[in-house]
Design a protein around this motif. Sequence first.
Motif, PDB file in Angstrom:
ATOM      1  N   GLU A   1      53.482 -53.299  65.318  1.00 55.29           N
ATOM      2  CA  GLU A   1      53.541 -52.548  66.568  1.00 55.29           C
ATOM      3  C   GLU A   1      52.461 -51.466  66.601  1.00 55.29           C
ATOM      4  N   VAL A   2      52.006 -51.141  67.809  1.00 56.04           N
ATOM      5  CA  VAL A   2      51.074 -50.037  68.002  1.00 56.04           C
ATOM      6  C   VAL A   2      51.789 -48.995  68.851  1.00 56.04           C
TER       7      VAL A   2
ATOM      8  N   PHE B   1      36.412 -43.701  60.248  1.00 52.66           N
ATOM      9  CA  PHE B   1      37.248 -44.754  60.818  1.00 52.66           C
ATOM     10  C   PHE B   1      37.009 -46.078  60.107  1.00 52.66           C
ATOM     11  N   ALA B   2      35.745 -46.375  59.798  1.00 44.97           N
ATOM     12  CA  ALA B   2      35.423 -47.630  59.118  1.00 44.97           C
ATOM     13  C   ALA B   2      36.133 -47.726  57.771  1.00 44.97           C
ATOM     14  N   VAL B   3      36.170 -46.600  57.044  1.00 43.61           N
ATOM     15  CA  VAL B   3      36.860 -46.590  55.747  1.00 43.61           C
ATOM     16  C   VAL B   3      38.355 -46.819  55.938  1.00 43.61           C
ATOM     17  N   ALA B   4      38.968 -46.041  56.838  1.00 46.40           N
ATOM     18  CA  ALA B   4      40.418 -46.124  57.039  1.00 46.40           C
ATOM     19  C   ALA B   4      40.845 -47.506  57.517  1.00 46.40           C
ATOM     20  N   ALA B   5      40.039 -48.128  58.380  1.00 47.54           N
ATOM     21  CA  ALA B   5      40.426 -49.405  58.975  1.00 47.54           C
ATOM     22  C   ALA B   5      40.215 -50.592  58.043  1.00 47.54           C
ATOM     23  N   HIS B   6      39.255 -50.490  57.128  1.00 50.87           N
ATOM     24  CA  HIS B   6      38.910 -51.644  56.289  1.00 50.87           C
ATOM     25  C   HIS B   6      39.589 -51.655  54.924  1.00 50.87           C
ATOM     26  N   LEU B   7      40.296 -50.582  54.583  1.00 45.90           N
ATOM     27  CA  LEU B   7      40.961 -50.563  53.285  1.00 45.90           C
ATOM     28  C   LEU B   7      42.406 -51.043  53.375  1.00 45.90           C
ATOM     29  N   GLU B   8      42.710 -51.754  54.463  1.00 44.33           N
ATOM     30  CA  GLU B   8      43.960 -52.493  54.645  1.00 44.33           C
ATOM     31  C   GLU B   8      45.220 -51.666  54.409  1.00 44.33           C
ATOM     32  N   PRO B   9      45.369 -50.559  55.119  1.00 42.99           N
ATOM     33  CA  PRO B   9      46.626 -49.821  55.007  1.00 42.99           C
ATOM     34  C   PRO B   9      47.723 -50.550  55.778  1.00 42.99           C
ATOM     35  N   GLU B  10      48.954 -50.390  55.343  1.00 44.73           N
ATOM     36  CA  GLU B  10      50.071 -50.964  56.097  1.00 44.73           C
ATOM     37  C   GLU B  10      50.283 -50.206  57.408  1.00 44.73           C
TER      38      GLU B  10
ATOM     39  N   ILE C   1      43.759 -55.265  63.753  1.00 47.75           N
ATOM     40  CA  ILE C   1      44.628 -54.849  62.645  1.00 47.75           C
ATOM     41  C   ILE C   1      46.088 -55.143  62.969  1.00 47.75           C
ATOM     42  N   SER C   2      46.489 -54.861  64.216  1.00 48.61           N
ATOM     43  CA  SER C   2      47.903 -55.030  64.576  1.00 48.61           C
ATOM     44  C   SER C   2      48.262 -56.477  64.874  1.00 48.61           C
ATOM     45  N   LYS C   3      47.426 -57.159  65.666  1.00 48.70           N
ATOM     46  CA  LYS C   3      47.774 -58.514  66.106  1.00 48.70           C
ATOM     47  C   LYS C   3      47.482 -59.581  65.060  1.00 48.70           C
ATOM     48  N   THR C   4      46.314 -59.500  64.433  1.00 48.34           N
ATOM     49  CA  THR C   4      45.912 -60.529  63.468  1.00 48.34           C
ATOM     50  C   THR C   4      46.494 -60.278  62.086  1.00 48.34           C
ATOM     51  N   GLN C   5      46.416 -59.029  61.638  1.00 48.20           N
ATOM     52  CA  GLN C   5      46.859 -58.701  60.282  1.00 48.20           C
ATOM     53  C   GLN C   5      48.306 -58.236  60.225  1.00 48.20           C
ATOM     54  N   GLY C   6      48.915 -58.011  61.395  1.00 50.54           N
ATOM     55  CA  GLY C   6      50.316 -57.605  61.424  1.00 50.54           C
ATOM     56  C   GLY C   6      50.577 -56.221  60.894  1.00 50.54           C
ATOM     57  N   ARG C   7      49.570 -55.357  60.974  1.00 51.08           N
ATOM     58  CA  ARG C   7      49.734 -53.995  60.478  1.00 51.08           C
ATOM     59  C   ARG C   7      50.103 -53.043  61.614  1.00 51.08           C
ATOM     60  N   THR C   8      50.567 -51.868  61.255  1.00 52.96           N
ATOM     61  CA  THR C   8      51.111 -50.921  62.232  1.00 52.96           C
ATOM     62  C   THR C   8      50.104 -49.808  62.495  1.00 52.96           C
ATOM     63  N   VAL C   9      50.003 -49.395  63.759  1.00 54.32           N
ATOM     64  CA  VAL C   9      49.076 -48.328  64.143  1.00 54.32           C
ATOM     65  C   VAL C   9      49.842 -47.261  64.921  1.00 54.32           C
TER      66      VAL C   9
ATOM     67  N   CYS D   1      48.335 -49.961  73.050  1.00 53.15           N
ATOM     68  CA  CYS D   1      49.686 -49.725  72.515  1.00 53.15           C
ATOM     69  C   CYS D   1      50.732 -50.661  73.115  1.00 53.15           C
ATOM     70  N   THR D   2      51.737 -50.976  72.308  1.00 47.07           N
ATOM     71  CA  THR D   2      52.868 -51.788  72.760  1.00 47.07           C
ATOM     72  C   THR D   2      54.080 -50.910  73.071  1.00 47.07           C
ATOM     73  N   LYS D   3      54.176 -49.761  72.393  1.00 50.72           N
ATOM     74  CA  LYS D   3      55.265 -48.817  72.631  1.00 50.72           C
ATOM     75  C   LYS D   3      54.679 -47.424  72.811  1.00 50.72           C
ATOM     76  N   GLY D   4      55.488 -46.526  73.358  1.00 49.92           N
ATOM     77  CA  GLY D   4      55.014 -45.165  73.528  1.00 49.92           C
ATOM     78  C   GLY D   4      56.139 -44.168  73.437  1.00 49.92           C
ATOM     79  N   ILE D   5      55.824 -42.981  72.917  1.00 51.09           N
ATOM     80  CA  ILE D   5      56.752 -41.864  72.965  1.00 51.09           C
ATOM     81  C   ILE D   5      56.015 -40.672  73.582  1.00 51.09           C
ATOM     82  N   VAL D   6      56.752 -39.857  74.312  1.00 50.20           N
ATOM     83  CA  VAL D   6      56.176 -38.678  74.958  1.00 50.20           C
ATOM     84  C   VAL D   6      56.762 -37.434  74.302  1.00 50.20           C
ATOM     85  N   LEU D   7      55.880 -36.560  73.819  1.00 44.29           N
ATOM     86  CA  LEU D   7      56.303 -35.308  73.193  1.00 44.29           C
ATOM     87  C   LEU D   7      56.116 -34.151  74.166  1.00 44.29           C
TER      88      LEU D   7
END
Length: 430
Positions: A75-76, A179-188, A214-222, A236-242
């Motif tokens: 989910e994003v 961003f390139a580092v964070a996105a390519h080191l495969e975080p859950e 990352i979310s659709k192909t690799q199934g990871r969460t953003v 995004c697929t879901k949203g919260i409002v603060l």
Amino acid sequence: MNEVILKVENLSKQYRLGKIGTGTLSHDLNRWWHSIRGKEDPYLKIGDVNDRNVKGDSQYVWALKDINFEVKEGEVLGIIGKNGAGKSTLLKVLSRVTSPTTGTIKSKGRIASLLEVGTGFHHEMTGRENIYLNGAILGMTKKEIASKIDEIIAFSGCERYIDTPTKRYSSGMTVRLAFAVAAHLEPEILVVDEVLAVGDAEFQKKAIGKMQDISKTQGRTVLFVSHNMAAVKSLCTKGIVLEHGGITFSGSSDDAINYYLENSYKKSEIKLSDRIDRKGNKKLIINEIYVKNKDEVIVGEMHSGEYYKIIFEYEKKKEIDPKQLTIVLQFKNENDELFTTIATDELGFKFSEVKDKGSIEVEIPRLQFREGRYTLHYMVSEKLSFNTPHQIIDYLQDAFTLNVIRGDYWNSGVLNRPKGFIQEAFIKLV
């Protein structure tokens, strides 16, 4: 069914206002004394709501208060809210940058964060060295980082400067590399704050595409924080409002955006009906102006390229011949220069009836304004004949403010550049 990868329960974060270290020893001793007696922290019972516009009575403020939500794999989640609502604090707590005052966070796997420009970078080190440093902070081995370093450098677009100290990078280059580092080191779980706004339009498109992958192909969460509703909507697929440190809405991204836009609309301190600087014979008075989007939601912000209705609620005081009624709207930019005009006589529009109370709806199929603040001036008048001047009924300057933010007018994946008018055109190479 996807499993829950992140669960937040009763999460709160309290801060003490003022200078750090002033009087904290007595507070710490008080906390310790309550703790050894098995009693609750006395300072958790006090504290003001997180509202930066209001002066509080307490030294303590709840930046976050009783936050509850969960996110599933793949989910994003878009986190929306005004400045000071608690979005960045929430991401810092989730990223373990700071600890919560109360509540629990349960997560599975590695969390990679991109919170501020240059976070986790040593600016005396080169871009290449910072990739290894940032990767190590995220829990990767040197071998794992080395296997992806070429891909990271290529994605960042900083190859020419990769062996240059990052203190010589622009803020945009730093964001690209981080961003390139964070996105390519495969975080859950990938946590991204508003920092992408620093990048140019081409990189924003590239980054959003990578997060979708990352979310659709690799199934990871953003987890994604942004003031750009177009980006939230597309990603995004879901949203919260603060608001004021608490969650006021949770649901689909479209519903969350509509809720946020509807509640961000606030009427002027001086009601339009109370304005005394209007001119005309006042046979008809405009009492209120507001904007609705395609979902019939009243909004405080508008996006380039989207459908809107500007609604003028009126009250008729004396009889008016509808065939003689003319409405002219003028829009001025931030420099008080006339930007564009909408006029019913130019459009060839004729009114058939003027009720005692009603509304005038001005439909805009696709907003062609670029990013900026625009003021609306209106004039309601009677045109008795072609050769006679207009008789002003109700004329008011600076009647309403339109806040326009960038959108993808052409559906090309590129956000419109700021300022000015979007001219429709078709281009071909011959």
